[in-house]
Write a protein that holds these residues in place. Sequence first.
Motif, PDB file in Angstrom:
ATOM      1  N   ALA A 165       0.899  -1.407   0.044  1.00 33.25           N
ATOM      2  CA  ALA A 165       0.340  -0.133  -0.118  1.00 33.25           C
ATOM      3  C   ALA A 165       0.699   1.376  -0.128  1.00 33.25           C
ATOM      4  O   ALA A 165       0.750   2.281  -0.229  1.00 33.25           O
ATOM      5  N   PHE A 166       2.199   0.799   0.663  1.00 35.34           N
ATOM      6  CA  PHE A 166       2.989   2.262   0.987  1.00 35.34           C
ATOM      7  C   PHE A 166       3.938   3.300  -0.059  1.00 35.34           C
ATOM      8  O   PHE A 166       3.103   4.320  -0.873  1.00 35.34           O
ATOM      9  N   GLN A 167       4.012   2.002  -1.297  1.00 37.31           N
ATOM     10  CA  GLN A 167       4.888   2.190  -2.493  1.00 37.31           C
ATOM     11  C   GLN A 167       3.497   2.525  -3.235  1.00 37.31           C
ATOM     12  O   GLN A 167       3.704   3.872  -4.007  1.00 37.31           O
ATOM     13  N   ALA A 168       2.446   1.488  -3.768  1.00 37.02           N
ATOM     14  CA  ALA A 168       1.538   2.464  -3.876  1.00 37.02           C
ATOM     15  C   ALA A 168       0.508   3.538  -4.346  1.00 37.02           C
ATOM     16  O   ALA A 168       0.625   4.752  -4.662  1.00 37.02           O
ATOM     17  N   GLY A 169       0.873   3.771  -2.744  1.00 38.71           N
ATOM     18  CA  GLY A 169       0.516   5.416  -2.398  1.00 38.71           C
ATOM     19  C   GLY A 169       1.031   6.524  -2.426  1.00 38.71           C
ATOM     20  O   GLY A 169       1.276   7.063  -3.494  1.00 38.71           O
ATOM     21  N   ALA A 170       2.764   6.308  -2.997  1.00 42.03           N
ATOM     22  CA  ALA A 170       3.365   6.766  -2.604  1.00 42.03           C
ATOM     23  C   ALA A 170       3.846   7.344  -4.319  1.00 42.03           C
ATOM     24  O   ALA A 170       3.478   8.618  -5.041  1.00 42.03           O
ATOM     25  N   VAL A 171       3.899   6.195  -5.228  1.00 38.42           N
ATOM     26  CA  VAL A 171       3.852   6.254  -7.495  1.00 38.42           C
ATOM     27  C   VAL A 171       2.342   7.081  -7.081  1.00 38.42           C
ATOM     28  O   VAL A 171       2.007   8.114  -8.115  1.00 38.42           O
ATOM     29  N   LEU A 172       1.475   6.978  -6.553  1.00 35.30           N
ATOM     30  CA  LEU A 172       0.128   8.155  -7.124  1.00 35.30           C
ATOM     31  C   LEU A 172       0.404   8.903  -6.058  1.00 35.30           C
ATOM     32  O   LEU A 172      -0.550  10.058  -7.316  1.00 35.30           O
ATOM     33  N   ALA A 173       0.761   9.542  -5.461  1.00 34.67           N
ATOM     34  CA  ALA A 173       0.956  10.662  -4.890  1.00 34.67           C
ATOM     35  C   ALA A 173       1.859  11.440  -6.094  1.00 34.67           C
ATOM     36  O   ALA A 173       1.387  12.539  -6.154  1.00 34.67           O
ATOM     37  N   ALA A 174       3.077  10.740  -6.199  1.00 31.44           N
ATOM     38  CA  ALA A 174       3.444  11.735  -7.427  1.00 31.44           C
ATOM     39  C   ALA A 174       2.775  11.958  -8.756  1.00 31.44           C
ATOM     40  O   ALA A 174       3.402  12.818  -9.050  1.00 31.44           O
ATOM     41  N   CYS A 175       1.992  10.818  -9.259  1.00 34.46           N
ATOM     42  CA  CYS A 175       1.183  11.647 -10.021  1.00 34.46           C
ATOM     43  C   CYS A 175       0.240  12.748  -9.914  1.00 34.46           C
ATOM     44  O   CYS A 175       0.504  13.658 -10.453  1.00 34.46           O
ATOM     45  N   GLY A 176      -0.369  13.125  -8.353  1.00 35.63           N
ATOM     46  CA  GLY A 176      -1.167  14.206  -8.828  1.00 35.63           C
ATOM     47  C   GLY A 176       0.422  14.904  -8.244  1.00 35.63           C
ATOM     48  O   GLY A 176       0.174  16.450  -9.067  1.00 35.63           O
ATOM     49  N   VAL A 177       1.660  14.708  -7.890  1.00 37.37           N
ATOM     50  CA  VAL A 177       2.151  15.941  -7.457  1.00 37.37           C
ATOM     51  C   VAL A 177       2.964  16.442  -9.619  1.00 37.37           C
ATOM     52  O   VAL A 177       2.634  18.055  -9.304  1.00 37.37           O
ATOM     53  N   LEU A 178       2.705  15.450 -10.139  1.00 35.67           N
ATOM     54  CA  LEU A 178       3.537  16.002 -10.869  1.00 35.67           C
ATOM     55  C   LEU A 178       2.103  16.538 -11.660  1.00 35.67           C
ATOM     56  O   LEU A 178       2.087  17.769 -12.646  1.00 35.67           O
ATOM     57  N   LEU A 179       1.208  15.788 -11.768  1.00 37.15           N
ATOM     58  CA  LEU A 179      -0.627  17.122 -12.605  1.00 37.15           C
ATOM     59  C   LEU A 179      -0.395  18.100 -11.508  1.00 37.15           C
ATOM     60  O   LEU A 179      -0.830  18.568 -12.230  1.00 37.15           O
ATOM     61  N   ARG A 180      -0.382  18.479 -10.749  1.00 35.24           N
ATOM     62  CA  ARG A 180      -0.299  20.078  -9.928  1.00 35.24           C
ATOM     63  C   ARG A 180       1.019  21.097 -10.462  1.00 35.24           C
ATOM     64  O   ARG A 180       1.357  22.029 -11.181  1.00 35.24           O
ATOM     65  N   LEU A 181       1.766  20.299 -10.531  1.00 33.30           N
ATOM     66  CA  LEU A 181       3.255  20.614 -11.177  1.00 33.30           C
ATOM     67  C   LEU A 181       3.097  21.313 -12.801  1.00 33.30           C
ATOM     68  O   LEU A 181       3.118  21.781 -13.142  1.00 33.30           O
ATOM     69  N   CYS A 182       2.541  20.849 -13.519  1.00 32.68           N
ATOM     70  CA  CYS A 182       1.725  20.950 -15.048  1.00 32.68           C
ATOM     71  C   CYS A 182       1.142  22.203 -15.040  1.00 32.68           C
ATOM     72  O   CYS A 182       0.528  21.767 -16.449  1.00 32.68           O
ATOM     73  N   GLY A 183       0.496  22.206 -13.767  1.00 32.62           N
ATOM     74  CA  GLY A 183      -1.011  22.970 -13.411  1.00 32.62           C
ATOM     75  C   GLY A 183      -1.832  22.508 -14.315  1.00 32.62           C
ATOM     76  O   GLY A 183      -2.926  22.997 -14.943  1.00 32.62           O
ATOM     77  N   THR A 184      -2.332  21.730 -14.093  1.00 34.79           N
ATOM     78  CA  THR A 184      -3.098  20.431 -14.527  1.00 34.79           C
ATOM     79  C   THR A 184      -4.350  20.953 -13.772  1.00 34.79           C
ATOM     80  O   THR A 184      -5.618  20.394 -13.603  1.00 34.79           O
ATOM     81  N   GLY A 185      -3.595  20.438 -12.390  1.00 30.30           N
ATOM     82  CA  GLY A 185      -4.388  20.595 -11.264  1.00 30.30           C
ATOM     83  C   GLY A 185      -5.561  19.099 -11.190  1.00 30.30           C
ATOM     84  O   GLY A 185      -5.461  18.928 -11.506  1.00 30.30           O
ATOM     85  N   LEU A 186      -5.893  19.379  -9.664  1.00 26.86           N
ATOM     86  CA  LEU A 186      -6.338  18.784  -9.106  1.00 26.86           C
ATOM     87  C   LEU A 186      -8.046  19.575  -8.985  1.00 26.86           C
ATOM     88  O   LEU A 186      -8.096  19.354  -7.547  1.00 26.86           O
TER      89      LEU A 186
END
Lengths: 98, 232
Positions: B125-146
């Motif tokens: 769960a933790f590794q999968a959650g970290a990758v999922l969080a990286a998705c969110g951070v990446l989306l935010r950094l390129c201005g797509t936002g959540l």
Amino acid sequence: MSSALFYAWVGVVLCGLGLFGFILHRHLMRRLLAFNIMGSGSFMILVGLAQDGRGADPVPQALVLTGIVVAVASTALALVILRRWYRVSGESRLPEDV
Amino acid sequence: MSRKLLAALLSLTVTLALSLALIDRPLPTEDLPARVGQAMQSSGVAHPVTAVLLNFRSYDTLLEVGVLLIAVVVALALREAQPDGPDRMGLDNPLLRAITAWLMPLMLMVSGYLLWAGSTRPGGAFQAGAVLAACGVLLRLCGTGLSWLEQPWRLRAGLALGPLVFLAAGTATMLAGASFLAYPEPLAGSLILFIELNLMVSIALALISLFRLAPPQSDSPHFADRRRSRRE
């Protein structure tokens, strides 16, 4: 000295380095980094010592995995507080250190 | 004595003391790997670290998720009223968006794989959650936002989902007569996977919201007059 014990000793060195940086630097970001290095050192001691002479031990490994997540959470929280502190005061160090 | 010398002396002393403690360490009295190996049959998973994390010592994991949740609650309490538009998020770059559109499905797939693989090999769960969080951070950094996270109740419900499911599973075993978090043997595997799935969502949301809640970097401090004129 077995390789597992060597890893534990590298962890000891990391702890010492982290402590040195933590005392020496006054900038809060550097202190946070030093604190994280200390934490990584203690994780290496835990895993390295447990593996010495009898192979991988899942219990300390799970413990360290838990510790890493807690360290990530506390580091992120510390960054949030640090940046808030910078926004409010304009300082990147504590009042008694300025 | 100068600060640097004092710090060096202190940290050298600590290093030496720890090294001595390492050389002169007591031998372990209990053979934990063997005990874990014996109990693996009843754990419901095939990977010992996952078995320790989510079955033998699941109490630790529950409290760890609690720590994550507390960190997010404190960060939420410290946040300031600030507009959260795309201009505040970082780089709004068409190339970055195109690459993200390619990367995002892959990252989601890796996250799902890590969750599934946790029962037989390193992952969970933790590794999968970290990758999922990286998705969110990446989306935010390129201005797509959540944008769906802007609704406070959605974020809070997602954050509470993992710990609540974990607690519910633990309490359900108590209702069935066993002790807290002692999963029944035939159900253990699927129960662990279900708990991990919900934990993954909560962990990813916690990490993303900690990233979002840090005040933006671009602007200057509120109280410019408090700033020191002399910079060291």
